[in-house]
Motif scaffolding. Structure first.
Motif, short mmCIF file in Angstrom:
data_model
loop_
_atom_site.label_atom_id
_atom_site.label_comp_id
_atom_site.label_asym_id
_atom_site.label_seq_id
_atom_site.Cartn_x
_atom_site.Cartn_y
_atom_site.Cartn_z
N ASP A 91 0.87 -1.18 0.00
CA ASP A 91 0.00 0.00 0.00
C ASP A 91 0.91 1.23 0.00
N ARG A 92 0.94 1.92 -1.12
CA ARG A 92 1.85 3.05 -1.25
C ARG A 92 1.57 4.11 -0.21
N GLU A 93 0.29 4.38 0.08
CA GLU A 93 -0.04 5.42 1.04
C GLU A 93 0.43 5.05 2.46
N GLU A 94 0.39 3.76 2.77
CA GLU A 94 0.85 3.32 4.09
C GLU A 94 2.37 3.38 4.20
N LEU A 95 3.04 3.06 3.09
CA LEU A 95 4.49 3.01 3.12
C LEU A 95 5.12 4.40 3.05
N CYS A 96 4.60 5.28 2.19
CA CYS A 96 5.28 6.54 1.93
C CYS A 96 4.42 7.77 2.21
N GLY A 97 3.14 7.61 2.45
CA GLY A 97 2.31 8.78 2.68
C GLY A 97 2.27 9.66 1.46
N SER A 98 2.61 10.93 1.66
CA SER A 98 2.58 11.89 0.56
C SER A 98 3.91 12.00 -0.18
N THR A 99 4.90 11.21 0.25
CA THR A 99 6.21 11.28 -0.39
C THR A 99 6.16 10.68 -1.79
N GLU A 100 6.73 11.37 -2.72
CA GLU A 100 6.76 10.92 -4.11
C GLU A 100 8.15 11.19 -4.69
N PRO A 101 8.81 10.28 -5.35
CA PRO A 101 8.34 8.90 -5.57
C PRO A 101 8.48 8.05 -4.31
N CYS A 102 7.76 6.95 -4.28
CA CYS A 102 7.82 6.02 -3.14
C CYS A 102 8.81 4.91 -3.51
N VAL A 103 10.00 4.97 -2.93
CA VAL A 103 11.08 4.03 -3.27
C VAL A 103 11.47 3.25 -2.02
N LEU A 104 11.47 1.93 -2.14
CA LEU A 104 11.92 1.05 -1.07
C LEU A 104 13.30 0.50 -1.44
N HIS A 105 14.19 0.43 -0.44
CA HIS A 105 15.57 0.01 -0.68
C HIS A 105 15.79 -1.40 -0.12
#
Length: 798
Positions: A91-105
């Motif tokens: 869930d992008r909103e759960e992982l990054c909120g309003s941050t864009e882009p949403c990047v996981l390392h």
């Protein structure tokens, strides 16, 4: 010394920091993948062979796996295909909120050799949220004298999506007084403003209503609506104004709850209700309402929740001052959060090995990563170990470290290590965290058994019982387990003639030694053999020790009399002149004992005598001497029983009988050897004359006696060659005994006594002094009184 040690630690920490910074980009590759949010678990994300050029076999052989800094396994690696798959729906909103882009390392960790591959997974937004107004009904109070073109703020909608799917525009239902205009906040949030197109007239229309619609940019587009009701208020022609149009504030992230952040102030030229000002947050997000609060009367902004620099570094808040007539003024407050060192370093273990064989070369014990959520010096970290351990840290990439052995370990020196890794940041004050692991050192068979002694001496008394324990040997092995299990064995003796297998045996488990048969001190006084100790390792190691068994004597041999002989022949008779003085040496009892020491120490005593008090026996030597002067009244024949006893426990003994004959006219013992020989030569015709005189007086009786004696002498002469008793001068039979110059005799004489077998009389003859070439004629023994002979038979003069 302590300052020098602390300086050394600081130098090592600084070196580790520079090595970490220098290697942060070394030995790694990177790959970027993307996936749409809400994609089902198990979906394909990308292929490492296709996208990064890695071979599937290499991934499998090197044990590749996906790791992340937060230890959440959102991706999984199929080692059979090299494909990256989703482990869960994102869930992008759960992982990054309003941050864009949403990047996981992520990182791909491969061992043997150690290598890291950096991966980035971009979670792409889908239009799964509609714009939502916090209030479904919006009430506006607008003064009637508001000029055309006046702007009024409306509540903004919230859309959790980002990018093209985020909130795009606002619209209102058609009306003749207003149109909508969209504005953008400094933080990028869009909000609507209501613009007056036509002057209001309270008397003509006091209320207006329309619908406000928020639209996002998705395809298809989503929307949300709110109902707007406008109340026309009577004249209020002055709006509130702030003292400052912009406030800039800095506040530490560790500020306490209730801390005053800033106080805003505005004024209004109107009076009464139209001049009363209230302060509110304008179009503030839900997060701002959770963290800050404003006093509507005073304009004080205070903390409601704790700040976290690592989460949000700054806040922008629009504060609206509204008077009683509905007019308002705005000011922006910029709150910058200052970082403090409030996060201790974190250590995450990727792999660990707790059991290391001793004597192994340098081995990787643990792979781990470290991080600090702070920034600047507060986020710089160093990693260290205690200096007294044979381990070292090696920096890798992306804050990864390996804990390795510095040199081969020795289990016998130390079998377990408790290692504490300390991670410290460079903030003020410095924060640190520690991680402890226990490393066991596995044993290898590198120590041979060691005997407690290189040589053992065991004592066993002869005549022992079979299978008697006689002692034990002991060996220890510094290894453990099967490598320390010791087995004992007998080694072949150096002397091949020694029947070791029939003498002793050993318990293979305990090392206890047993005598297999009774031992005889007189046959075997001591023997030596080797014992071996082998451990249970592979290959087995062994050592050896020497065992010497000493047999202790037991009193199992009674004394044996050598003289007078006890061979059943006619007894030898000892001749004693009646003129002998007290202490005259009659004879000497000679005995030996097969034992040793005290068990062979002999003593002699007179057990019985025909006439007590006449003879005595000297206990240490066995010499039989006269105890007093002899007289004519003493019987001519005497029988003495002598007891020979050893000093063992219990004592053993033997008994011997001596026959003593008292004679008259025995040669003088004190003459020199030459004179004694002449005297003996003169004594022979004298003796014949005496015999003739006695024969003449006795007449026929003596003649008959001489005839009988002559007949016997002739018979004995003929038997001399057959071993009969003969002397150097003729045919008298008897026993020959050497007598030393003890008692009244000063020279050694040989005398011969023969007793007739049934006549009741005895015949005797004096012989010449003993010469070296003369041999004893008395059957069995010739005893000379000299120290050498005594020593050879075991006498010690006691």
């Amino acid at each position: 010394m302590e300052n020098r040690g602390a300086g050394t630690v600081r130098i090592r920490q600084v070196l580790l920091l520079f090595v970490l910074l220098g290697m942060s980009q070394a030995g790694s590759q990177s790959g970027r993948f993307s996936v749409a949010e809400e994609t089902q678990s198990g979906s394909f994300v990308g292929s490492l062979p296709a996208d990064l050029g890695l071979e599937v076999g290499e991934l499998f052989s090197r044990g590749a796996r996906v790791v992340s800094n937060d230890n959440k396994q959102r991706l999984q690696l199929d080692l059979n295909t090299g494909n990256l798959l989703l482990s869960e729906s994102l869930d992008r909103e759960e992982l990054c909120g309003s941050t864009e882009p949403c990047v996981l390392h992520f990182q791909i960790l491969m061992k043997n050799p150690l290598q890291f591959l950096r991966l980035e997974l971009q979670v792409e937004d889908i239009n799964d949220h509609s714009p939502v107004f916090s209030e479904k009904e919006i009430l506006l109070e607008i003064p009637e004298n508001s000029p055309v073109g006046a702007v009024f703020l409306l509540q903004s909608a919230k859309d959790l999506d980002v990018g093209i799917n985020a909130l795009k525009s606002y619209t209102i239902s058609p009306n003749s007084h207003f149109h909508i205009k969209m504005r953008v906040n400094p933080d990028g949030r869009k909000y609507p403003e209501l613009v007056l197109d036509k002057a209001l007239d309270y008397e003509e229309q006091s209320e207006l209503s329309f619908t406000l619609t928020a639209l996002d940019g998705g395809s298809p587009s989503r929307s949300g609506t709110a109902s707007v009701q406008v109340l026309v208020v009577d004249t209020n022609d002055n709006s509130p104004e702030f003292e400052q149009p912009f406030y800039a504030v800095k506040i530490p992230e560790n500020s306490a709850l209730g801390t005053l952040v800033v106080t805003v102030s505005a004024w209004d030229l109107d009076s009464g209700k139209n001049g009363e000002i209230s302060y509110t947050f304008s179009h503030a997000s839900e997060d701002i309402h959770k963290i800050f609060k404003i006093n509507q009367k005073s304009g004080e902004v205070r903390l409601l929740a704790f700040l976290d620099y690592e989460t949000v570094e700054s806040y922008s808040i629009i504060i609206q001052a509204t008077d009683g007539g509905g007019l308002f003024g705005k000011s922006t407050v910029r709150i910058e959060v200052m970082d403090v060192n409030d996060n201790a370093p974190e250590l995450t273990v990727s792999s660990i090995t707790n059991l290391i064989p001793e004597n192994s070369p340098e081995t990787v014990v643990m792979v781990f990563s470290i991080r600090d959520r702070d920034s600047g010096d507060n986020g710089k970290i160093i990693c260290s170990l205690p200096e007294d351990l044979p381990f070292l840290l090696k920096s890798s990439v992306e804050n990864y470290y390996t804990l390795e052995t510095e040199s081969p370990l020795d289990r016998e020196s130390q079998a377990e290590y408790n290692i504490t890794i300390t991670v410290t940041d460079l903030g003020t004050p410095r924060l640190k965290s520690q991680h402890s692991i226990s490393v066991q050192v596995a044993d290898v068979n590198d120590n041979a058994p060691a005997f407690s002694q290189s040589a053992y001496t065991l004592w066993v008394r002869e005549n022992n019982s079979p299978a008697l324990p006689i002692g034990s040997v002991s060996a220890t092995d510094a290894d453990s387990g099967a490598n320390a299990r010791v087995t004992y064995s007998l080694l072949p003796p150096g002397d091949a003639r020694l029947p070791l297998a029939s003498l002793v045996s050993i318990n293979a488990d305990t090392g206890q030694l047993f005598a297999l048969r009774p031992l005889d001190f007189e046959a075997l006084r001591a023997f030596e053999f080797g014992v071996g100790a082998a451990d249970g390792g592979s290959p087995a190691l062994s050592s050896r020790a020497l065992v010497r068994v000493q047999v202790l004597d037991a009193n199992d041999n009674a004394p044996v009399v050598l003289y007078p002989p006890q061979n059943g022949s006619a007894p030898c008779t000892e001749l004693v002149p009646r003129a002998a003085d007290a202490g005259y040496l009659v004879s000497k009892v000679v005995a030996v004992d097969g034992d040793s020491g005290q068990n062979a120490w002999l003593s002699y005593q007179l057990l019985r005598a025909t006439e007590p008090g006449l003879f005595g026996v000297w206990a240490p030597s066995g010499e039989v001497r006269t105890a007093r002067l002899l007289s004519e009244r003493d019987a001519p024949r005497h029988r003495l029983a002598v007891l020979v006893r050893d000093h063992g426990e219990p004592p053993l003994s033997a008994t011997v009988t001596l026959h003593v004959l008292l004679v008259d006219g025995f040669s003088q013992p004190h003459l020199p050897r030459a004179e004694a020989a002449a005297e003996q030569a003169r004594a022979e015709p004298l003796t014949v004359s005496l015999v003739v005189a006695l024969a003449a007086v006795s007449s026929l009786f003596l003649l008959s006696v001489l005839g009988v004696v002559a007949a016997r002498l002739c018979a004995r002469a003929r038997a001399a060659s057959a071993g009969g008793c003969s002397g150097p001068g003729g045919g008298l039979a008897g026993h020959v005994v050497d007598v030393s110059g003890g008692g009244t005799l000063c020279q050694a004489y040989r005398y011969e006594v023969c007793l007739s077998g049934g006549s009741g009389t005895s015949e005797f003859k004096f012989l010449k002094p003993v010469l070296p070439n003369l041999q004893p004629q008395c059957p069995g023994k010739e005893i000379e009184e000299n120290p050498t002979f005594h020593n050879r038979l075991g006498f010690n003069g006691q």
